[in-house]
Structure formats: C-alpha cells, structure tokens
Design a protein around this motif. Structure first.
Motif, mmCIF file in Angstrom:
data_model
loop_
_atom_site.group_PDB
_atom_site.id
_atom_site.type_symbol
_atom_site.label_atom_id
_atom_site.label_comp_id
_atom_site.label_asym_id
_atom_site.label_seq_id
_atom_site.Cartn_x
_atom_site.Cartn_y
_atom_site.Cartn_z
ATOM 1 N N GLY A 20 0.826 -1.208 0.000
ATOM 2 C CA GLY A 20 0.000 0.000 0.000
ATOM 3 C C GLY A 20 0.857 1.254 0.000
ATOM 4 N N SER A 21 1.951 1.201 0.739
ATOM 5 C CA SER A 21 2.879 2.328 0.749
ATOM 6 C C SER A 21 3.508 2.498 -0.619
ATOM 7 C CB SER A 21 3.974 2.083 1.794
ATOM 8 O OG SER A 21 5.008 3.020 1.610
ATOM 9 N N ALA A 22 3.975 1.399 -1.182
ATOM 10 C CA ALA A 22 4.687 1.455 -2.458
ATOM 11 C C ALA A 22 3.740 1.873 -3.589
ATOM 12 C CB ALA A 22 5.319 0.101 -2.750
ATOM 13 N N ILE A 23 2.558 1.279 -3.617
ATOM 14 C CA ILE A 23 1.618 1.560 -4.700
ATOM 15 C C ILE A 23 0.927 2.883 -4.417
ATOM 16 C CG2 ILE A 23 -0.514 0.797 -5.802
ATOM 17 C CD1 ILE A 23 0.434 -2.108 -4.990
ATOM 18 N N GLY A 24 1.174 3.859 -5.267
ATOM 19 C CA GLY A 24 0.592 5.174 -4.996
ATOM 20 C C GLY A 24 0.504 5.999 -6.263
ATOM 21 N N LEU A 25 0.512 7.310 -6.081
ATOM 22 C CA LEU A 25 0.458 8.200 -7.235
ATOM 23 C C LEU A 25 1.627 7.914 -8.172
ATOM 24 C CD1 LEU A 25 -0.431 11.509 -5.358
ATOM 25 C CD2 LEU A 25 -1.961 10.073 -6.720
ATOM 26 N N GLY A 26 2.741 7.463 -7.594
ATOM 27 C CA GLY A 26 3.922 7.127 -8.381
ATOM 28 C C GLY A 26 3.606 6.066 -9.434
ATOM 29 N N ASN A 27 2.791 5.092 -9.086
ATOM 30 C CA ASN A 27 2.478 4.012 -10.021
ATOM 31 C C ASN A 27 1.419 4.418 -11.031
ATOM 32 O OD1 ASN A 27 3.173 3.050 -7.300
ATOM 33 N ND2 ASN A 27 3.256 1.070 -8.327
ATOM 34 N N ILE A 28 0.394 5.116 -10.549
ATOM 35 C CA ILE A 28 -0.774 5.291 -11.409
ATOM 36 C C ILE A 28 -0.745 6.630 -12.142
ATOM 37 C CG2 ILE A 28 -3.308 5.267 -11.436
ATOM 38 C CD1 ILE A 28 -3.069 3.473 -8.917
ATOM 39 N N PHE A 102 3.769 17.801 -1.161
ATOM 40 C CA PHE A 102 3.183 17.874 -2.509
ATOM 41 C C PHE A 102 2.246 16.698 -2.776
ATOM 42 C CE2 PHE A 102 7.203 15.630 -3.236
ATOM 43 C CZ PHE A 102 6.867 14.617 -4.119
ATOM 44 N N TYR A 103 2.537 15.576 -2.107
ATOM 45 C CA TYR A 103 1.737 14.370 -2.335
ATOM 46 C C TYR A 103 0.278 14.608 -1.958
ATOM 47 C CZ TYR A 103 1.645 9.319 -2.994
ATOM 48 O OH TYR A 103 1.426 8.056 -3.478
ATOM 49 N N SER A 104 0.100 15.217 -0.786
ATOM 50 C CA SER A 104 -1.245 15.418 -0.283
ATOM 51 C C SER A 104 -2.000 16.444 -1.134
ATOM 52 C CB SER A 104 -1.156 15.853 1.179
ATOM 53 O OG SER A 104 -2.393 16.248 1.663
ATOM 54 N N PHE A 223 12.978 4.267 -6.927
ATOM 55 C CA PHE A 223 13.089 4.640 -5.504
ATOM 56 C C PHE A 223 11.771 5.168 -4.976
ATOM 57 C CE2 PHE A 223 17.415 5.129 -3.654
ATOM 58 C CZ PHE A 223 18.030 4.296 -4.562
ATOM 59 N N PHE A 224 11.223 6.134 -5.724
ATOM 60 C CA PHE A 224 10.001 6.782 -5.270
ATOM 61 C C PHE A 224 8.871 5.762 -5.211
ATOM 62 C CE2 PHE A 224 6.109 9.280 -5.914
ATOM 63 C CZ PHE A 224 6.261 10.233 -4.921
ATOM 64 N N SER A 225 8.768 4.970 -6.255
ATOM 65 C CA SER A 225 7.650 4.046 -6.337
ATOM 66 C C SER A 225 7.711 2.971 -5.253
ATOM 67 C CB SER A 225 7.603 3.397 -7.715
ATOM 68 O OG SER A 225 6.451 2.602 -7.818
ATOM 69 N N LEU A 226 8.915 2.519 -4.916
ATOM 70 C CA LEU A 226 9.017 1.476 -3.890
ATOM 71 C C LEU A 226 9.082 2.071 -2.479
ATOM 72 C CD1 LEU A 226 11.574 -0.845 -5.745
ATOM 73 C CD2 LEU A 226 9.185 -1.365 -5.341
ATOM 74 N N SER A 227 8.937 3.365 -2.351
ATOM 75 C CA SER A 227 9.003 4.057 -1.040
ATOM 76 C C SER A 227 10.345 3.840 -0.338
ATOM 77 C CB SER A 227 7.898 3.577 -0.088
ATOM 78 O OG SER A 227 6.638 3.744 -0.638
ATOM 79 N N LEU A 228 11.432 3.855 -1.118
ATOM 80 C CA LEU A 228 12.728 3.544 -0.520
ATOM 81 C C LEU A 228 13.547 4.790 -0.196
ATOM 82 C CD1 LEU A 228 13.709 0.611 -2.870
ATOM 83 C CD2 LEU A 228 12.868 0.485 -0.518
#
Ligand code: PHE
Length: 447
Positions: A20-28, A102-104, A223-228
């Motif tokens: 859930g952390s990894a899958i986010g705006l970065g993916n979609i 910026f995410y929010s 990096f961003f997508s995997l929340s690393l």
C-alpha cells in the motif's frame, strides 16, 4: 522498562501495508506518463531491471534494519551503537514532510476529481476545455487547499488507529478494492476499438528512445515508487516478528508494486491511443487527457469515478506510510500516539499549503532552479533526498553491519548465493548507480 512493540497481525497484513505504501500516485499517475514520454516498453524493461536488482536489495536492507532493531528509523541506528548513522532517520523524517507537502496536494486533486466526475463537471468537454478547467482549479486559492486538508485528515484518521488496528486494517480492505478497480479499468481500456496501437506502444520496445538520462529517470522512479530511501519500509519492517521470511516479503512487495505500475499503464495508454490523444502529455495525462478519454468512452461516467477513487485509495495507503515513521519516532519522545499523529498531521498539512499556492497565487515565488514550491519539493525528493537516504542505507548494511544483516536474512545457515549477490549489490552496484543519479540530478555530470 521497555513497552512491547506493536506488531502486524499477520505477514499478509504487512505485505498489504507495505505494498500500500509502495503503490501510490507514483504508479498510477507518474509511471504511465513516464513510460509515455520515454519510449514505452523500452523504459519498462530498464525499469524492471532496476527494480529487481537495486530496488529489491534496498528494500530488503531497510526491512532487515527495522526487523532486527524493532525501532523507528532514528533509534534503529543507535541500537547498532552507530548513533552517527541515525542521521539517516532524521533525513527520513524531513523527507517524509517534504513528500507529504506535494503528495497530499495532488491527492487532494484526486478527491476533487471524484466529485467532479460524479457531478458531471466535464460533461461534453474536449481535452482543451478540460485543460482550462484543470488549470483554473489548481491555480485557485481555497478549493485545492480544502481538498488537501480533507486528504490529510483522512490520513490522520487511519494512523490514529495504530499499526494493526488502523494501517493494517485499512490496507487489507483498500488494497483488494484497488486491484479489482484496476482490473476493471484494464479490461475496459484494452477492449476499446483502436486500443491495439496503445498496446503496441506500451509493449514493443523502442530502444532508440533510451538515453542515459532515461536510465536515471527510471532509477529515481524506482526509488520513489518502492518508497525507498527514507525509512518508511524500515519502520514498517520494525513491526515484524522474528518468524517472518523477510526475503520473500521484499520480493512480493516489489512484485506487487511493479504489477500495479504496469497494469496502470495498460489501463491508461491503450485508451489514450484509442481516442487519438497524446501519450506524452506529462503530468496532465491523468488530470486532463484521461477525463477527456472518459468523456468519449462508452461507460465513461462510471469508469471515470472509479478511476479517481482508485487514485485516492492508492494515495491514501501511501500517505499513511509517510506519517507513520514520524509518529513512531515521536512516540518514543514521550508523546502519545494521538498527540504525535495529530501534531504531525497538522504540521504536514501546513507545509503543503505553499505547494498548493505555488500553482496560483504564489506562482512568482521560485525556490529551486526557478521552480515553485510543489515542483521544488518533488525535485528535491527525487534528485537528492531519496538517493542520499538510499545511498547511506546501502552503505550501512553493505559495509557496516554486514554479518548481522546476513544472519537476519539467512538465519544461522550458510548464506545462499542470492544473499551474497544482495550484499554485492549493496556494496558496489547500488552505490555507484545512486552516485550517478546524484551527479546527473545536480547537473555536475550531464549525460
Ligand atoms: N511509493 C509511493 C508512490 O509510488 C510514494 C511514497 C514515497 C510513499 C516514499 C512513501 C514514501 O506513490
């Protein structure tokens, strides 16, 4: 006296929360337009290569530190008697605030789009008209901040519930819903007449589009997508018990994250091609091109609503993971979970306001490289904060605590070839690659 640390209810719960952390705006939101701009399948192949070498290694490194120390990202390094390295945790908390800022705001737009889709706000409009509406909305002062506030409040509500009662419970409901919606959208997208052109673009590689800067972009995105690189996965790993197989968990999280990025591309790009729109529309792909696609598509009213619900869910399970490391640390400083969550949530909300205003009233204020707050925060995250955090974590596990890390992953037995490869990547390959991102990001080296 030490208080017993809260744990996930099950390993599945951990996988759902971390995915859930990894899958986010970065993916979609980001992945499909990056693939769109960088040669489609060729970009995907490079991205996959990076995720399953460097990305996976770093993910396992973070889980290892967290699980071994059962501590938040700052205290973890003190437990190894390496207090100087707790700088990584401090950097992680700063990064969490910067990303949240910026995410929010962008997640607030997705909530606004659920409302706009449901009320038919784009009805009868073409891409140009939708572009104007989008521009008018994001540059206004009050509305986007209100939506950003609603999103931040939702995040706080989940985190208030605690690790297993809040984060895990929400993830176990929201992630399956996310998968179902995504699959429905893929089926809709690929069955549209004319979708083949998009499928071909997305699935047949054009390597002439690949340059060194594409590779760097893929690394930053991984990096961003995997929340690393900022202690989120470390913190989530610290709620795992000794019995969990962390090697397998890291692999499953990376796999789920990558599957969702690719499914998002399959949901979006064939539909964009089917209606002859521009796949390389950049950040506007989601908020301008897609609503126009939905307007033109049979059943578009319904699919538009569920698409923006999907985005909101994906963003929410990521933003809770940005808040949790902050809360976890402040809980060790004498604050209750409620105080830490509300305090951090309000602060994160306030820090986001300039990002929102930077698209309108404050558009003349430039922070980094002539960019406003929102773009500067995103630039700082991708190009500096996550790579620096990731580099330090690789070096720490690869060079400083190597024997402990090997034991944490393989138990008392002989380390397998995979574990040796993991250490090799952490020692050499990942640091070199990350230093390259930093040098090119800072334009010290231009490719
Ligand atoms: N991984 C999230 C996404 O893809 C973003 C994120 C980054 C979340 C870092 C937490 C930490 O959207």
């Amino acid at each position: 006296m030490s208080i017993k640390r809260e744990h996930w209810g099950s390993r599945l719960g951990f996988i759902m929360a971390a995915a859930g952390s990894a899958i986010g705006l970065g993916n979609i939101w980001k992945f499909p337009y990056m693939a769109g701009e960088n040669g489609g399948a060729a970009f995907i192949i490079i991205y996959l290569g990076i995720v399953f070498t460097i990305g996976l290694s770093l993910m396992l490194a973070e889980i290892t530190i967290g699980r071994h120390t059962q501590s938040d990202a700052i205290n973890a390094f003190k437990k190894f008697n390496k207090p100087a390295w707790s700088f990584i945790g401090i950097l992680g908390i700063v990064t969490a605030f910067v990303i949240f800022s910026f995410y929010s705001v962008v997640a607030g737009w997705t909530i606004a789009y659920v409302v706009k889709s449901a009320t038919g706000a784009f009805s009868g409009m073409d891409a140009a008209a939708i572009g104007d509406t989008f521009g008018g909305f994001v540059s206004s002062t009050v509305q986007p901040i209100v939506y950003h506030g609603i999103f931040a409040a939702l995040t706080v509500l989940v985190v208030l519930g605690g690790v297993s009662g809040g984060i895990e419970r929400a993830s176990k409901i929201l992630m399956p819903v996310l998968f179902l919606i995504l699959i429905a959208l893929v089926v809709r997208g690929v069955t549209l007449p004319g979708a083949e052109k998009g499928l071909e673009f997305f699935l047949s590689p054009d390597f002439s589009k690949i340059t060194a800067s594409t590779v760097m972009a893929a690394l930053g995105q991984a990096f961003f997508s995997l929340s690393l690189g900022m202690g989120v996965i470390l913190t989530y790993g610290s709620y795992l018990g000794k019995e969990a197989n962390i090697g397998r968990s890291a692999w499953q999280i990376a796999l789920l994250d990558t599957m969702v990025a690719i499914l998002a591309g399959l949901a979006i790009l064939p539909a964009v091609f089917a209606f002859n729109m521009d796949p390389a529309a950049g950040p506007g792909l989601t908020f301008v091109t897609l609503p126009a696609v939905f307007e033109a598509m049979p059943g578009g009213y319904f699919f538009s609503i569920i698409f923006f619900v999907l985005l909101t869910i994906a963003a929410l399970t990521s933003s809770i993971s940005l808040l949790e490391p902050i809360v976890s640390f402040f809980s060790t400083k004498g604050f209750t979970r409620t105080q830490a969550t509300i305090g951090a949530g309000v602060l994160a909300f306030l820090i986001g306001i300039p990002s929102s205003l930077s698209l309108g009233a404050w558009s003349d204020i430039h922070i980094i490289k002539g960019q406003g707050f929102l773009d500067s925060a995103s630039w700082l995250t991708d190009k500096i904060l996550l790579p620096v955090g990731g580099l330090l974590i690789c070096l720490f596990v690869g060079w400083v605590i190597t024997p402990i890390a090997i034991r944490e992953v393989s138990g008392e037995g002989e380390p397998s070839a995979l574990v040796k490869a993991w250490i090799f990547i952490l020692r050499f390959i990942a640091p070199i690659a990350i230093v390259m991102i930093l040098l090119t990001g800072l334009e010290i080296v231009t490719l």
